[in-house]
Design an enzyme around this catalytic site. Structure first.
Site, PDB file in Angstrom:
ATOM      1  N   TRP A 101      -2.039   7.143  -1.180  1.00  0.00           N
ATOM      2  CA  TRP A 101      -2.951   6.719  -2.248  1.00  0.00           C
ATOM      3  C   TRP A 101      -2.191   6.367  -3.507  1.00  0.00           C
ATOM      4  CZ3 TRP A 101      -6.979   4.713  -0.464  1.00  0.00           C
ATOM      5  CH2 TRP A 101      -7.613   5.233   0.658  1.00  0.00           C
ATOM      6  N   ASP A 171      -6.170  10.579 -10.035  1.00  0.00           N
ATOM      7  CA  ASP A 171      -7.070  10.223  -8.930  1.00  0.00           C
ATOM      8  C   ASP A 171      -7.475  11.514  -8.222  1.00  0.00           C
ATOM      9  OD1 ASP A 171      -8.328   9.441  -6.620  1.00  0.00           O
ATOM     10  OD2 ASP A 171      -6.703   8.143  -5.901  1.00  0.00           O
ATOM     11  N   LYS A 195     -15.917  12.430  -0.748  1.00  0.00           N
ATOM     12  CA  LYS A 195     -15.147  13.548  -0.213  1.00  0.00           C
ATOM     13  C   LYS A 195     -15.708  14.886  -0.680  1.00  0.00           C
ATOM     14  CE  LYS A 195     -11.708  10.341   0.683  1.00  0.00           C
ATOM     15  NZ  LYS A 195     -10.929   9.300   0.040  1.00  0.00           N
TER      16      LYS A 195
HETATM   17  C1  LIG Z   1     -10.356   8.247  -0.255  1.00  0.00           C
HETATM   18  C2  LIG Z   1      -9.410   8.092  -1.386  1.00  0.00           C
HETATM   19  C3  LIG Z   1      -9.292   6.894  -2.097  1.00  0.00           C
HETATM   20  C4  LIG Z   1     -10.070   5.654  -1.726  1.00  0.00           C
HETATM   21  O1  LIG Z   1     -11.396   5.822  -2.029  1.00  0.00           O
HETATM   22  P1  LIG Z   1     -12.454   4.628  -1.814  1.00  0.00           P
HETATM   23  O2  LIG Z   1     -13.678   5.209  -2.448  1.00  0.00           O
HETATM   24  O3  LIG Z   1     -12.574   4.398  -0.353  1.00  0.00           O
HETATM   25  O4  LIG Z   1     -11.955   3.441  -2.531  1.00  0.00           O
HETATM   26  C5  LIG Z   1      -8.406   6.839  -3.143  1.00  0.00           C
HETATM   27  N1  LIG Z   1      -7.682   7.909  -3.509  1.00  0.00           N
HETATM   28  C6  LIG Z   1      -7.772   9.085  -2.852  1.00  0.00           C
HETATM   29  C7  LIG Z   1      -6.937  10.248  -3.298  1.00  0.00           C
HETATM   30  C8  LIG Z   1      -8.633   9.210  -1.779  1.00  0.00           C
HETATM   31  O5  LIG Z   1      -8.734  10.377  -1.125  1.00  0.00           O
END
Ligand SMILES: *Cc1c(COP(=O)(O)O)cnc(C)c1O
Length: 360
Positions: A101, A171, A195
């Site tokens: 990521w 993030d 998540k």
């Molecule tokens: C799942 C995830 C993403 C991507 O998320 P989307 O909503 O599918 O764009 C980005 N960063 C992390 C740490 C993630 O777990």
């Protein structure tokens, strides 16, 4: 049979939240309407959104000089919105690279300015967090971006990078609400909801208000934080049902004792699973450095990869679902977000112990 869903995302939601949503599906609080059918500008939905924001502010202790935005586009859209909004006339931003990521955030940021990668875990296949003392930071960086929990690699920070005057950007897609944090240490926090919060389609951004309003030339209206901050996330139609479900999750977290209580449960769940891996005589292995193991996503391999198929088939038959590791890593991954009960991790550990015994 009780089903336990270890998916990395979209992921398990609290049963009591789904039951409440079911009970309210056709008629929300006597309105005669489903939340899905409501105008986002009507008093019912405005109330739902305001309550969700207030509850999130309370849970995370979000200071009043931070805006909470309910957006769409996923965390992936933030990879672009962050440089577009936060470069603020500067030419370079600092990024830490701890895995998949981080890499995506870095490659998107490069479209808008230069990226200084302060440190990378590439030398050890992204299995650890590089020590802060080794980070080669630019004192004039527009911001410092990092990924506190790498969902795919299972590498998590257990400490806070002190960025000084450089706004810290995180993030938190796969770790938000899993433990208490000090929001005032951050310039911006973002997370896709699917998540640890709610259904896919909602993205939460928490941003300090002085960072808003200085976008790069040509930034589309919809990608300007100011558009959403000035309109309480109602410039256009927000993801109404996602906001409603997230609000139910926030209320449940408050009833359960907030983020400090969540953290205790999450520690207990993670310790149970890692202990089983470590006590397996190397039948199972977790590639991540001990101090940087994630409480949310636990990757592990089997000693003999030829057993992977049997492991997954037998786990499935026991109601232990979605354990296959990410295609870039292989092996297994158990995602044990807030909504995964301790009993689910115990059921997984019981199965893993049996499977190891039979196949050793
Ligand atoms: C799942 C995830 C993403 C991507 O998320 P989307 O909503 O599918 O764009 C980005 N960063 C992390 C740490 C993630 O777990």
């Amino acid at each position: 049979m009780t089903i336990y869903n270890f998916s990395a995302g979209p992921a398990v939601l609290p049963k009591e939240v789904l039951q409440q949503a079911q009970a309210e599906l056709l008629d929300w609080h006597g309105s005669g309407m489903s939340v899905m059918e409501m105008s986002h500008r009507g008093k019912e939905f405005m109330g739902i959104a305001a309550q969700a924001e207030a509850d999130l502010r309370e849970l995370m202790g979000i200071p009043s000089n931070y805006k909470v935005l309910f957006l769409q586009g996923g965390a992936s859209q933030q990879f672009a919105m962050i440089p577009m909004n936060l470069l603020r006339g500067k030419t370079s931003a600092d990024y830490l690279n701890t895995g998949e990521w981080s890499k995506k955030a870095i490659s998107e940021a490069k479209k808008f300015g230069s990226v200084n990668v302060v440190a990378t875990g590439a030398d050890k296949n992204f299995s650890y967090v590089p020590e802060f003392s080794t980070w080669k930071r630019d004192p004039d960086a527009a911001y410092l971006h990092y990924t506190p929990n790498e969902t795919i690699g299972g590498v998590e920070f257990n400490w806070l990078p002190e960025a000084g005057d450089v706004p810290l950007v995180a993030d938190m897609s796969s770790c938000i609400l899993s433990r208490p944090i000090d929001v005032s240490k951050y310039g911006l926090i973002y997370a896709g909801a699917q998540k640890n919060i709610g259904p896919a389609g909602l993205t939460i951004v928490i941003v300090r208000d002085d960072l808003i309003g200085q976008t790069v030339a040509g930034t589309p209206t919809m990608l300007d934080y100011k558009t959403h901050a000035d309109n309480d996330s109602m410039y256009n139609t927000p993801p109404t049902y996602g906001i409603y479900i997230a609000g139910l999750v926030f209320q449940m977290l408050k009833r359960q004792g907030g983020l400090a209580a969540m953290e205790q449960t999450n520690i207990a769940k993670a310790e149970l699973l890692y202990a089983a891996i470590d006590a397996s005589n190397s039948f199972y292995n977790c590639p991540v450095a001990l101090s940087d193991r994630s409480r949310m996503n636990v990757p592990f391999t089997l000693k003999d990869a030829n057993l992977d198929g049997d492991f997954l088939k037998q786990a499935d038959a026991r109601g232990l679902l979605q354990l296959k590791g990410h295609r870039s890593v292989g092996g297994m991954r158990a995602s044990i977000y807030n909504a995964m009960p301790l009993a689910g991790v115990q059921a997984l550990v019981d199965f893993m112990n049996e499977f190891a015994k039979k196949n050793s």
